[in-house]
Design a protein around this motif. Structure first.
Motif, PDB file in Angstrom:
ATOM      1  N   ALA A   1       0.853  -1.184   0.000  1.00 16.01           N
ATOM      2  CA  ALA A   1       0.000   0.000   0.000  1.00 16.01           C
ATOM      3  C   ALA A   1       0.889   1.235   0.000  1.00 16.01           C
ATOM      4  N   GLN A   2       0.676   2.124  -0.969  1.00 16.74           N
ATOM      5  CA  GLN A   2       1.407   3.397  -1.045  1.00 16.74           C
ATOM      6  C   GLN A   2       2.925   3.169  -1.037  1.00 16.74           C
ATOM      7  N   ALA A   3       3.403   2.396  -1.991  1.00 16.77           N
ATOM      8  CA  ALA A   3       4.841   2.132  -2.095  1.00 16.77           C
ATOM      9  C   ALA A   3       5.555   3.370  -2.615  1.00 16.77           C
ATOM     10  N   SER A   4       6.506   3.869  -1.839  1.00 20.76           N
ATOM     11  CA  SER A   4       7.259   5.056  -2.229  1.00 20.76           C
ATOM     12  C   SER A   4       8.355   4.678  -3.218  1.00 20.76           C
ATOM     13  N   ALA A   5       8.911   5.711  -3.851  1.00 19.01           N
ATOM     14  CA  ALA A   5      10.001   5.477  -4.800  1.00 19.01           C
ATOM     15  C   ALA A   5      11.208   4.878  -4.088  1.00 19.01           C
ATOM     16  N   ARG A   6      11.459   5.325  -2.840  1.00 15.27           N
ATOM     17  CA  ARG A   6      12.593   4.797  -2.098  1.00 15.27           C
ATOM     18  C   ARG A   6      12.402   3.319  -1.792  1.00 15.27           C
ATOM     19  N   LEU A   7      11.177   2.926  -1.429  1.00 16.52           N
ATOM     20  CA  LEU A   7      10.894   1.521  -1.149  1.00 16.52           C
ATOM     21  C   LEU A   7      11.104   0.670  -2.396  1.00 16.52           C
ATOM     22  N   CYS A   8      10.622   1.155  -3.533  1.00 16.21           N
ATOM     23  CA  CYS A   8      10.801   0.409  -4.786  1.00 16.21           C
ATOM     24  C   CYS A   8      12.278   0.257  -5.116  1.00 16.21           C
ATOM     25  N   THR A   9      13.058   1.285  -4.820  1.00 17.84           N
ATOM     26  CA  THR A   9      14.496   1.212  -5.087  1.00 17.84           C
ATOM     27  C   THR A   9      15.152   0.160  -4.201  1.00 17.84           C
ATOM     28  N   LEU A  10      14.805   0.137  -2.921  1.00 19.12           N
ATOM     29  CA  LEU A  10      15.404  -0.839  -2.012  1.00 19.12           C
ATOM     30  C   LEU A  10      15.018  -2.264  -2.381  1.00 19.12           C
ATOM     31  N   LEU A  11      13.767  -2.466  -2.823  1.00 15.56           N
ATOM     32  CA  LEU A  11      13.293  -3.805  -3.177  1.00 15.56           C
ATOM     33  C   LEU A  11      13.669  -4.217  -4.589  1.00 15.56           C
ATOM     34  N   ARG A  12      14.270  -3.272  -5.364  1.00 11.71           N
ATOM     35  CA  ARG A  12      14.544  -3.513  -6.794  1.00 11.71           C
ATOM     36  C   ARG A  12      13.244  -3.883  -7.504  1.00 11.71           C
ATOM     37  N   LEU A  13      12.191  -3.153  -7.162  1.00  7.46           N
ATOM     38  CA  LEU A  13      10.853  -3.422  -7.674  1.00  7.46           C
ATOM     39  C   LEU A  13      10.435  -2.305  -8.620  1.00  7.46           C
ATOM     40  N   PRO A  14      10.038  -2.613  -9.865  1.00  6.58           N
ATOM     41  CA  PRO A  14       9.557  -1.560 -10.776  1.00  6.58           C
ATOM     42  C   PRO A  14       8.360  -0.833 -10.164  1.00  6.58           C
ATOM     43  N   PRO A  15       8.368   0.493 -10.127  1.00  6.08           N
ATOM     44  CA  PRO A  15       7.262   1.235  -9.485  1.00  6.08           C
ATOM     45  C   PRO A  15       5.897   0.896 -10.064  1.00  6.08           C
ATOM     46  N   ALA A  16       5.851   0.598 -11.360  1.00  9.42           N
ATOM     47  CA  ALA A  16       4.557   0.290 -11.978  1.00  9.42           C
ATOM     48  C   ALA A  16       3.966  -1.007 -11.443  1.00  9.42           C
ATOM     49  N   HIS A  17       4.815  -1.910 -10.945  1.00  9.79           N
ATOM     50  CA  HIS A  17       4.337  -3.204 -10.447  1.00  9.79           C
ATOM     51  C   HIS A  17       4.001  -3.171  -8.964  1.00  9.79           C
ATOM     52  N   ALA A  18       4.357  -2.079  -8.275  1.00  6.95           N
ATOM     53  CA  ALA A  18       4.187  -2.040  -6.823  1.00  6.95           C
ATOM     54  C   ALA A  18       2.745  -2.243  -6.369  1.00  6.95           C
ATOM     55  N   PRO A  19       1.737  -1.588  -6.993  1.00 10.65           N
ATOM     56  CA  PRO A  19       0.360  -1.770  -6.493  1.00 10.65           C
ATOM     57  C   PRO A  19      -0.155  -3.193  -6.586  1.00 10.65           C
ATOM     58  N   SER A  20       0.404  -3.987  -7.479  1.00  6.41           N
ATOM     59  CA  SER A  20      -0.076  -5.363  -7.660  1.00  6.41           C
ATOM     60  C   SER A  20       0.902  -6.389  -7.100  1.00  6.41           C
ATOM     61  N   THR A  21       1.809  -5.958  -6.214  1.00  9.01           N
ATOM     62  CA  THR A  21       2.831  -6.856  -5.694  1.00  9.01           C
ATOM     63  C   THR A  21       2.545  -7.219  -4.243  1.00  9.01           C
ATOM     64  N   SER A  22       2.633  -8.511  -3.960  1.00 12.13           N
ATOM     65  CA  SER A  22       2.548  -8.986  -2.585  1.00 12.13           C
ATOM     66  C   SER A  22       3.964  -9.019  -2.019  1.00 12.13           C
ATOM     67  N   LEU A  23       4.191  -8.270  -0.950  1.00 14.98           N
ATOM     68  CA  LEU A  23       5.538  -8.182  -0.392  1.00 14.98           C
ATOM     69  C   LEU A  23       6.052  -9.536   0.092  1.00 14.98           C
ATOM     70  N   PRO A  24       5.271 -10.341   0.832  1.00 17.59           N
ATOM     71  CA  PRO A  24       5.788 -11.653   1.243  1.00 17.59           C
ATOM     72  C   PRO A  24       6.154 -12.537   0.051  1.00 17.59           C
ATOM     73  N   GLU A  25       5.337 -12.504  -1.007  1.00 17.96           N
ATOM     74  CA  GLU A  25       5.636 -13.332  -2.176  1.00 17.96           C
ATOM     75  C   GLU A  25       6.874 -12.826  -2.903  1.00 17.96           C
ATOM     76  N   TRP A  26       7.038 -11.504  -2.980  1.00  9.66           N
ATOM     77  CA  TRP A  26       8.213 -10.930  -3.642  1.00  9.66           C
ATOM     78  C   TRP A  26       9.488 -11.333  -2.901  1.00  9.66           C
ATOM     79  N   LEU A  27       9.441 -11.243  -1.566  1.00 15.11           N
ATOM     80  CA  LEU A  27      10.613 -11.616  -0.783  1.00 15.11           C
ATOM     81  C   LEU A  27      10.897 -13.107  -0.868  1.00 15.11           C
ATOM     82  N   ALA A  28       9.838 -13.925  -0.827  1.00 17.86           N
ATOM     83  CA  ALA A  28      10.035 -15.372  -0.934  1.00 17.86           C
ATOM     84  C   ALA A  28      10.602 -15.762  -2.298  1.00 17.86           C
ATOM     85  N   GLN A  29      10.189 -15.060  -3.334  1.00 13.79           N
ATOM     86  CA  GLN A  29      10.647 -15.380  -4.690  1.00 13.79           C
ATOM     87  C   GLN A  29      12.129 -15.093  -4.880  1.00 13.79           C
ATOM     88  N   HIS A  30      12.631 -14.035  -4.212  1.00 16.54           N
ATOM     89  CA  HIS A  30      14.005 -13.604  -4.451  1.00 16.54           C
ATOM     90  C   HIS A  30      14.928 -13.844  -3.262  1.00 16.54           C
TER      91      HIS A  30
END
Length: 787
Positions: free
Chosen positions: A247-276
């Motif tokens: 929810a409300q992923a900031s640009a800094r958060l996306c940078t730390l997670l190496r997550l494209p900002p466009a994908h942030a609203p549809s990303t599950s954080l636990p699944e993203w972390l488990a995947q990588h």
């Protein structure tokens, strides 16, 4: 109580006056909110007014007077003006309002009240009792409704109610009937209640507006703070819903997670972390399942070949019924810290020259084998004639020899064996227990024979054919043994026997090997009385500020001149003192002598003094008390005393060692980590306790000027020590080139034969006198001739 009520009403009138007269932003917002709330109800209010006026026109139709129709026309005109005003503001939100707008609203309310007041004033006395009842009922309702409707505008509400009340009282008096006096009394009683209710409603509404405005301001302030925090800090805020979606992923958060900002609203954080995740890919999900706050959860991630490290801190947030609505917290980038730790861990457990394990690692490995109830064999290897190679061909050739020896050890040993370089030209091989649970002496001897043959073969170095050779001491340990140091002593005893037997061979330890033990027993006995016999003394070696050439400190080194055996090496008698339990008495004496010398000897005036502390001393529960009492007795300022320890203090009871070190630091005493990189170095302890000083072993300095591995190691240690807020002291500086290299690297201090060998107090005083008289250029080549 009366005073409090008075003050309360005084504050109310001050608030009303501020709303109508002040030009501040907050007052403008309050006026806008209140005026807007009244304007929004204008259509309903005007409809009620016209409907009521029409009813009165119909009820009083028998009068058929021009005044009544004129009154009705004025009511219609007033309603039209009010509706025109409403249409002007109907489609926009009033953010603020002027004082003029608030006063105009008061005039509009007053005009409307005057129009209604005409009804009882002019016609109440001349109509029938039934019509009077209708007028009274309607008039009372309009009074209450209008006062309440205008409550957001207190002056308009009070003017409206006052005009209505005055008109009613006039009509009742003009009627001239006794019963009307009772009605007038009721009017006098209820009209003020309406006014007080309107003021109370305005006060609550105003307080709500102020609170909401303050909340918005605080939210904006927090938003600014959080935005500045994420832009300037190495951290970011994260928030997820109960389904794990960001929810409300900031640009800094996306940078730390190496997550494209466009994908942030549809990303599950636990699944993203488990995947990588590199390991424990369900760690984040598990800690969320605990439904409790958590702190600094480490996560190692890898995306597109880039490995990075994050630390998550968070807690669940709940609704008013206690149900979890999601999680929020802070994520920090720990990549640089973890990489520095890993690099120091490699330095701590690996010999930098040969790539083999170091003393600490093999010591730990032996302890693990013993704790697991397994047996094995330890082979200590010492190269024959290696010193001759170093002295005649130089350290670069010596280093190449050591690297070649390490390769031969790896080739001649089984994969299950652990090879280590203990320091200098000493190596060790740990032979773990075989699969069948036995470890016969014959197998260990066979392995020692293989190693001896491999190491005795000639070496070809830079066109030279060198025959090195090696002596090997072998000692077995059985299941249930727990004394690592005892095993090392046995292997070392066997090694010395092998050397004495002619080198180039191996010897297995036997109980009959007592020559060294006899010497040890004699030294132990004599050591107990050495202090009383004045055989002990402190020698001093200067410590120099690298950047300025200033003499800034001295290390106190214990020396023992035995009356029969001559000078006893500290490496020999310190070990005996530790094993015999004399180290506490000996260490306390050294500490007292060093502190007294620092206070009373002019040669040490203004200098910091360093004293070596044994691991056994630090394990003593009274050691901190001894240090504190020594400082009080001698009057030495705590910051002038530096205690040098090696990483061996952390082997048996690291928690206790850290507790002691923190207690010493609380006294103001400085702590130095000695011989870093050669034995038990471990970043886990280096990071747990903020040492003041990191001492670089002389073995590194001997190789530092070659711009090879040694140069890189010294530079890395200096840089990492600086990043961790520590100063560095380089030991074994023997050449001006080494000093220049240390200055270039940014090292803090140095000591070595370039300036002086460890010398007696008298020789040090002469050195200090010459030093104080010389220039900075003259101080570099200055050496003491003292032995």
């Amino acid at each position: 109580m009366t005073s409090e009520i008075f003050m309360d009403y005084k504050q109310i009138w001050a608030g009303i006056r501020s709303m109508y007269e002040d030009e501040g932003a907050l007052e403008g917002k309050i006026r806008g909110e209140h005026l807007g709330s009244v304007i929004r109800l204008t259509p309903y209010a005007m409809a009620a007014n016209i409907g009521s006026a029409s009813l009165m026109l119909w009820a009083l139709q028998d009068l058929r007077s021009i005044g009544l129709y004129l009154w009705y026309t004025c009511m219609l005109a007033t309603a039209c003006v009010a509706m025109q005003r409403w249409r002007h503001y109907a489609h926009r939100q009033l953010q603020t309002a002027s004082r003029r707008a608030a006063r105009r609203a008061t005039w509009h309310a007053s005009i409307l009240a005057v129009l209604w007041a005409c009804l009882p004033v002019f016609w109440f006395a001349s109509v029938t009792s039934g019509q009077q009842l209708l007028i009274a009922t309607l008039f009372t309702g309009m009074l209450s409704a209008g006062t309440f409707l205008l409550s957001p505008l207190p002056r308009a509400s009070l003017c409206y109610a006052s005009i209505f009340t005055a008109a009613a009282l006039w009509a009742l008096w003009d009627a001239g009937e006794p019963i009307m006096a009772g009605v007038a009394g009721l009017m006098v009683f209820y009209a003020p209640i309406n006014m007080v209710g309107a003021i109370s409603s305005w006060r609550k509404a105003t307080a709500l507006i102020i609170s909401r405005s303050e909340a918005v301001r605080q939210e904006q302030l927090l938003s600014t703070v959080f935005r500045d925090f994420e832009q300037s800090a190495n951290e970011a805020l994260w928030e997820i819903r109960t389904n794990g979606m960001l929810a409300q992923a900031s640009a800094r958060l996306c940078t730390l997670l190496r997550l494209p900002p466009a994908h942030a609203p549809s990303t599950s954080l636990p699944e993203w972390l488990a995947q990588h995740a590199v390991r424990e890919n369900d760690a984040f999900s598990k800690i969320l399942d605990q439904q409790a706050p958590f702190h600094s959860l480490p996560m190692a991630l890898e995306i597109h070949g880039e490995r990075f490290h994050l630390a998550f801190t968070g807690k669940p947030f709940k609704d008013e019924w206690g149900h979890i609505r999601g999680w929020r917290g802070v994520v920090a980038d720990k990549t640089s810290i973890v990489q520095a730790q890993e690099q120091l861990e490699r330095l701590a457990h690996t010999d930098s020259l040969t790539g083999l394990a170091n003393r600490f690692f093999i010591h730990q490995a032996i302890a693990e084998e013993m704790q697991a109830g397994r047996g094995g064999a330890l082979l200590l290897i010492d190269l024959d004639y290696f010193k001759t190679v170093n002295d005649t061909l130089g350290h670069s050739v010596g280093d190449a020899v050591l690297q070649e020896i390490a390769k031969r050890l790896q080739t001649a040993s089984a994969p299950t064996h652990l090879m280590a370089r203990l320091g200098g030209d000493e190596f060790a091989v740990l032979m773990r227990q075989s699969r069948d649970g036995s470890y016969p002496l014959a197998l260990a001897q066979r392995q020692a024979q293989i190693l001896a043959e491999a190491l005795n073969r000639p070496l070809h170095m830079e066109g030279r054919r060198l025959r090195m050779g090696a002596s090997i001491g072998l000692a077995l340990f059985e299941p249930g043994d727990t004394d690592v140091d005892g095993l090392l002593v046995q292997a070392d005893t066997a090694l010395y026997v092998a050397k004495d037997a002619g080198r180039g061979r191996y010897v297995a330890y036997t109980p009959e090997m007592g020559e060294r033990n006899q010497r040890k027993a004699r030294l132990e006995n004599d050591l107990r009385e050495a202090i009383q016999r004045r055989e002990m003394s402190l020698h001093w070696q200067p410590q120099i500020d690298v950047s300025t050439g200033r003499l800034c400190g001295a290390e106190g080194l214990l020396r023992w001149q035995h009356p029969e055996l001559g000078a006893i090496a500290p490496t020999e008698f310190i070990q005996i003192a530790e094993q015999s339990g004399i180290i506490d008495t000996l260490g306390a004496w050294v500490l007292l002598q060093a502190c007294e010398a620092a206070v009373h000897q002019p040669a040490l005036a203004g200098l910091d003094v360093s004293v070596n502390v044994s691991a056994l001393q630090l394990r003593d529960a009274d050691f901190v008390t001894v240090v504190q009492a020594t400082l009080l007795t001698t009057g030495l300022a705590p910051h002038r005393l530096e205690l040098e320890i090696t990483e061996s203090v952390f082997i048996e009871d690291p928690a206790r060692a850290l507790q002691q070190l923190h207690a010493l630091r609380a006294l103001g005493v400085r702590i130095a980590l000695d011989d870093f990189g050669t034995g038990y170095s471990s970043l886990s302890y280096l990071s747990q306790f903020p040492f003041h000083t990191l001492k670089i072993d002389r073995a590194f300095m001997q190789k530092a000027g070659e711009h090879g591995c040694g140069h890189t190691i010294v530079k890395s240690i200096v840089r990492m020590a600086s990043d961790l807020g520590m100063r560095t002291v380089a030991e074994g500086v023997e050449a001006p080139e080494q000093l220049a290299l240390l200055c270039e690297m940014g090292a803090t201090q140095a000591q070595g034969y370039l300036w002086s060998r460890p010398c007696s107090a008298e020789a040090f005083a002469a050195l200090r006198s010459k030093w104080d008289q010389g220039t900075a250029e003259e101080r570099v080549p200055m050496r003491s001739e003292a032995p």
